[in-house]
Design an enzyme around this catalytic site. Structure first.
Site, PDB file in Angstrom:
ATOM      1  N   PHE A   1       0.915  -1.005   0.125  1.00 41.24           N
ATOM      2  CA  PHE A   1      -0.236   0.061  -0.233  1.00 41.24           C
ATOM      3  C   PHE A   1       0.903   1.323   0.024  1.00 41.24           C
ATOM      4  CE2 PHE A   1      -2.725   2.538   1.981  1.00 41.24           C
ATOM      5  CZ  PHE A   1      -3.918   2.774   1.132  1.00 41.24           C
TER       6      PHE A   1
ATOM      7  N   ASP B   1       2.075  -4.848   8.811  1.00 37.27           N
ATOM      8  CA  ASP B   1       1.140  -4.122   8.545  1.00 37.27           C
ATOM      9  C   ASP B   1      -0.334  -5.112   8.245  1.00 37.27           C
ATOM     10  OD1 ASP B   1      -0.764  -2.591   7.972  1.00 37.27           O
ATOM     11  OD2 ASP B   1      -0.021  -1.290   6.682  1.00 37.27           O
TER      12      ASP B   1
ATOM     13  N   TYR C   1     -10.775   1.095  10.882  1.00 30.09           N
ATOM     14  CA  TYR C   1     -12.012   0.882   9.394  1.00 30.09           C
ATOM     15  C   TYR C   1     -12.212   0.224   8.933  1.00 30.09           C
ATOM     16  CZ  TYR C   1      -8.548   3.898   6.932  1.00 30.09           C
ATOM     17  OH  TYR C   1      -7.417   3.697   6.297  1.00 30.09           O
ATOM     18  N   LYS C   2     -11.664  -0.760   8.619  1.00 29.22           N
ATOM     19  CA  LYS C   2     -11.231  -2.011   7.245  1.00 29.22           C
ATOM     20  C   LYS C   2     -12.461  -2.528   8.176  1.00 29.22           C
ATOM     21  CE  LYS C   2      -8.237  -0.141   4.940  1.00 29.22           C
ATOM     22  NZ  LYS C   2      -6.349  -0.288   4.748  1.00 29.22           N
TER      23      LYS C   2
ATOM     24  N   ARG D   1     -12.159  -5.290  -7.431  1.00 33.59           N
ATOM     25  CA  ARG D   1     -11.787  -5.688  -5.408  1.00 33.59           C
ATOM     26  C   ARG D   1     -13.567  -6.117  -5.183  1.00 33.59           C
ATOM     27  NH1 ARG D   1      -8.027  -3.225  -1.181  1.00 33.59           N
ATOM     28  NH2 ARG D   1      -9.821  -1.993  -1.712  1.00 33.59           N
TER      29      ARG D   1
HETATM   30  C1  LIG Z   1      -5.537   0.672   4.200  1.00 33.91           C
HETATM   31  C2  LIG Z   1      -4.299   1.394   4.557  1.00 33.91           C
HETATM   32  C3  LIG Z   1      -3.785   2.080   5.026  1.00 33.91           C
HETATM   33  C4  LIG Z   1      -4.564   3.040   5.550  1.00 33.91           C
HETATM   34  O1  LIG Z   1      -3.605   4.397   6.394  1.00 33.91           O
HETATM   35  P1  LIG Z   1      -4.346   5.861   6.944  1.00 33.91           P
HETATM   36  O2  LIG Z   1      -2.752   6.030   7.515  1.00 33.91           O
HETATM   37  O3  LIG Z   1      -5.077   4.978   7.521  1.00 33.91           O
HETATM   38  O4  LIG Z   1      -5.089   6.572   6.147  1.00 33.91           O
HETATM   39  C5  LIG Z   1      -2.430   1.438   5.620  1.00 33.91           C
HETATM   40  N1  LIG Z   1      -1.004   0.677   5.187  1.00 33.91           N
HETATM   41  C6  LIG Z   1      -2.584  -0.120   4.803  1.00 33.91           C
HETATM   42  C7  LIG Z   1      -1.569  -1.365   4.397  1.00 33.91           C
HETATM   43  C8  LIG Z   1      -2.657  -0.303   4.230  1.00 33.91           C
HETATM   44  O5  LIG Z   1      -4.219  -1.660   3.640  1.00 33.91           O
END
Ligand SMILES: *Cc1c(COP(=O)(O)O)cnc(C)c1O
Length: 432
Positions: A129, A199, A224-225, A391
């Site tokens: 990401f 992560d 939030y996921k 997705r």
């Molecule tokens: C969704 C996601 C994030 C989100 O980061 P925020 O700081 O909450 O915007 C970070 N890393 C990964 C791998 C994600 O999938």
């Protein structure tokens, strides 16, 4: 081929079916985007209202003590710990995933540089990401280190050498759903003398995670996921007990101090994971996050994460079976790993030529039919390796087998009738 009737039977026999009652899902919607923003739990509105009206409105500042506000980051942290193989007191809720990664990677690099200053490389994947890569790049620049990105999972092994300081990976890839072998990669990196950060943005609440079993060094994750904490929910950070009492993190705010209410001018880190708190937590968001985490913990009496995983695999296998058997001739191809052990709780599809530029519009047409997934653009320079994808996230808490069947039926209709060609599906919003 599995029929709609078969799916109804699977739903009736599903031991987790009652968990769906925890949510207020809009009628006529099949929500396959819980990997991006989880759904609203029924409890959340009342709980947040109580915090606003009673705890804040009536009890005002007393609530930091009387309503336990000050303990909320640790209390929710202990709940998330149960989902990711961590012990009580090891995990804390704070800030965003990006910020927690900054703190955790800084901490890991400090440990590494103290022990082995000649190790100057951070390794991650090009497909990680982007925020993770941006944060790592920024730290590499600050510290005179190098961020090395591999293109393929198989290339990681060759980077596990005496130059490596920290291996930073996302367990489940946000695009493809590819799931790493956390235990094996952690052991291999340790054998090479490096530290490992995981992560868990697409893992926590989605797949069983065993941080202590894998002997990971640091982990961060998202609220939030799959944890259903609500838009912008606070994130979490975990540190292995062997580092927790002595590790340093750069955002030394007052609530990570050993005695914040002594108001001393010098900083003394709080014991353990609490030092990863920076400033005052977003209380209203924390209250919502706790309701979300509770919806996942509600599965504990029904087999917990193992049972959720079993259903998630059954849902994704069914989706792959139906999408391939019904949509392959319409130009749809699987873009996620076929092996269930290498897949998180999501499935991605790509589109063959001449459809491959139509992914965004196909998803918009699906959303108009009430099937909500999302679209992630590919790499224009390497569409063979990184194609545009549709997705679909499968959250076993509230998705059933008939939902999967109906979603594929809608996809068939969108493609057969070429609904995606309509102009209204071909204008892009700011968020995809
Ligand atoms: C969704 C996601 C994030 C989100 O980061 P925020 O700081 O909450 O915007 C970070 N890393 C990964 C791998 C994600 O999938």
């Amino acid at each position: 081929m599995t029929t709609r009737q078969d799916c109804d039977v699977l739903d009736q026999e599903d031991p987790l079916r009652e968990l769906k009652q925890q949510f207020d899902l809009p009628a006529g919607t099949i929500y396959l985007d819980g990997n991006s923003l989880g759904v609203l739990p029924r409890e959340t509105l009342g709980r947040v209202q109580q915090v606003i009206q009673k705890e804040w409105g009536q009890d005002l500042i007393k609530s930091w003590n009387t309503a336990g506000w000050i303990d909320l980051p640790g209390r929710i942290g202990d709940k998330i710990a149960r989902l990711v193989g961590a012990a009580p007191g090891e995990l804390i809720v704070a800030d965003s995933t990006s910020l927690n990664l900054y703190k955790a990677l800084s901490a890991a690099l400090r440990i590494s540089l103290e022990q082995a200053p000649e190790r100057k490389v951070i390794v991650s994947e090009r497909s990680n990401f982007p925020t993770d890569l941006y944060i790592a790049e920024s730290l590499a620049q600050q510290l005179g280190l190098r961020l090395h990105l591999v293109d393929n999972v198989a290339d990681i092994a060759a980077t596990l050498n005496t130059d490596l300081a920290v291996l930073m990976l996302t367990e489940v890839n946000y695009r493809t759903g590819y799931k790493h072998d956390m235990k094996a990669l952690t052991a291999a990196a340790h054998a090479a003398g490096a530290l490992v950060i995981w992560d868990l943005a697409h893992s926590a609440g989605a797949v069983p995670v065993d941080l202590n079993g894998a002997k990971a060094d640091f982990a961060v994750g998202c609220g939030y996921k799959y944890l259903n904490g609500g838009p912008g929910a606070p994130a979490f950070v975990w540190v292995h007990a062997k580092h927790a009492q002595r590790c340093w993190q750069p955002l030394s705010g007052w609530l990570g101090h050993a005695a914040p209410f002594q108001f001393t001018p010098d900083y003394q880190a709080a014991a353990g994971i609490k030092r990863f708190i920076c400033g005052t937590p977003a209380l209203l968001s924390l209250a919502a996050l706790e309701c979300g985490v509770d919806t996942v913990l509600a599965a504990e009496s029904l087999g917990g994460m193992q049972a959720l995983r079993k259903k998630s695999i059954a849902l994704t296998e069914l989706f792959i079976e139906l999408a391939e058997s019904r949509c392959a001739a319409l130009g749809i191809r699987l873009a996620s790993p076929r092996d269930e052990n290498q897949r998180g709780s999501q499935v991605c599809l790509s589109l063959d030529a001449p459809l491959h530029e139509a992914g965004y519009a196909v998803m918009q047409a699906l959303i108009a039919r009430g099937v909500i997934g999302d679209f992630r653009a590919g790499d224009p320079a390497r569409l063979d390796e990184v194609p545009h994808i549709l997705r679909f996230g499968f959250t076993p808490l509230y998705i059933g087998f008939a939902d999967v069947y109906d979603a594929v039926e809608h996809l068939v209709q969108v493609l057969k009738n070429e609904e995606w060609k309509r102009p209204e599906f071909n204008t892009q919003g700011a968020v995809t």
